[in-house]
Scaffold this active site. Sequence first.
Site, PDB file in Angstrom:
ATOM      1  CB  CYS A 131     -52.638   1.584 -20.296  1.00 21.67           C
ATOM      2  SG  CYS A 131     -54.425   1.965 -21.640  1.00 21.67           S
ATOM      3  CG  ASP A 305     -45.296   2.058 -21.821  1.00 22.21           C
ATOM      4  OD1 ASP A 305     -46.506   2.028 -21.754  1.00 22.21           O
ATOM      5  OD2 ASP A 305     -44.753   1.642 -22.855  1.00 22.21           O
ATOM      6  CG  HIS A 307     -49.059   0.113 -22.299  1.00 27.52           C
ATOM      7  ND1 HIS A 307     -49.141   1.299 -22.463  1.00 27.52           N
ATOM      8  CD2 HIS A 307     -50.389  -0.147 -22.500  1.00 27.52           C
ATOM      9  CE1 HIS A 307     -50.079   1.864 -22.841  1.00 27.52           C
ATOM     10  NE2 HIS A 307     -50.962   1.038 -22.744  1.00 27.52           N
TER      11      HIS A 307
END
Length: 400
Positions: A131, A305, A307
């Site tokens: 990430c 994000d 993820h």
Amino acid sequence: MNSVDIGRYKRIINYLWDPEPRNDLPDEPIWCLGIRYPPNHRGWKTQDQDGSAQGQYEQKTIPTEKANEHQWPEEFLDDVESRIWITYRSNFTPIPKPPNQEANPAMTLTVHLRSQLMDSQGFTSDTGWGCMIRSGQSLLANAMLILLLGRDWRRGTEAGKEAQLLHQFADHPEAPFSIHRFVQHGAEFCNKYPGEWFGPSATARCIQALVAQQGSSELRVYITDDTADIYEDKFARIAQAEHGDFIPTLILVGTRLGIDHVTPAYWDALKEALQLPQSVGIAGGRPSASHYFIGVHGQYLFYLDPHHTRPASLHQDVNDTLTHEEVNTYHTRRLRRIHIKDMDPSMLIGFIIRSREDWTDWKTRILSGRGNSIVHILSEDTANHQARKEAIDEVEALDD
């Protein structure tokens, strides 16, 4: 027995647990990488932008239009959707494991089990460990996008140029800014290996090295070596070409603004960092994870994000271009935000300096900022600063 669409149920659960935020601060302006969207839904947006070839800054206003069902201005959402969003990928060319990584304590249990059961020949996905690399890629890609197409670019135009830029971040070893290249440099020079969580410092060093490897006259990178200090003499050496012309330079400030959370004394300066016209966002800044922060609204910061695991591009040849459907996976209108008090203090802050006049403007804004400064500008490096190397990378790895 009919197959069950697990992905559909996962999306429903994610929506219930993480609903899209509403504009519950109607009197506060909204910022996205240096552009201000006013609190009223029909009004003006302002931007400090390069108004001439010499880089002189002037303020420009553009009328905004309607708001959507969550009361966010459509122009703001168009801006968010036009930012490049790089996420986890799967089924890419394997990243080889180092031979001595069987019991690497820096690897989370989930990643270790996955590497043994599913990726025994090498990592074919960065889910659970990539990430920070993805956030760093997003920061670099958006800096390059601004240089290529300008800050006012929105999706729907210059699609060919956008696809060519994104292909430089494709998930195969030949792409100059692929996760393969990040991991290779991290293993050779940063003591970071496949399956390990990269910190902001290692990510900054990888970005600097990979950009330098391209030998481009269009971009250079200045990193602060784990301090908040920027030296004018060092910056001038990096940003100036042999013939004296200024080369656009990405400044990466790796910093830690507290112990467990961002110290309140830094809140104003951190928010202002995303309001500067030179801002290209912040990578990191989320406990046990990393996000790419692009905007501010009151005490909340908007982020993209990483993820979310998506299939890697099928176009592995370096000469291929991405399809329209593949390009779509690098964009989202979905808003996410976090209160500044909940941010992790370890982060990588980026600014793109496009000209000497831009440098002067940025320096003036930094020096006149509110609160405790998160960047210190000094004339020259006269001291031998030896920052503790581990400090900036002490963010717990994501285990998912």
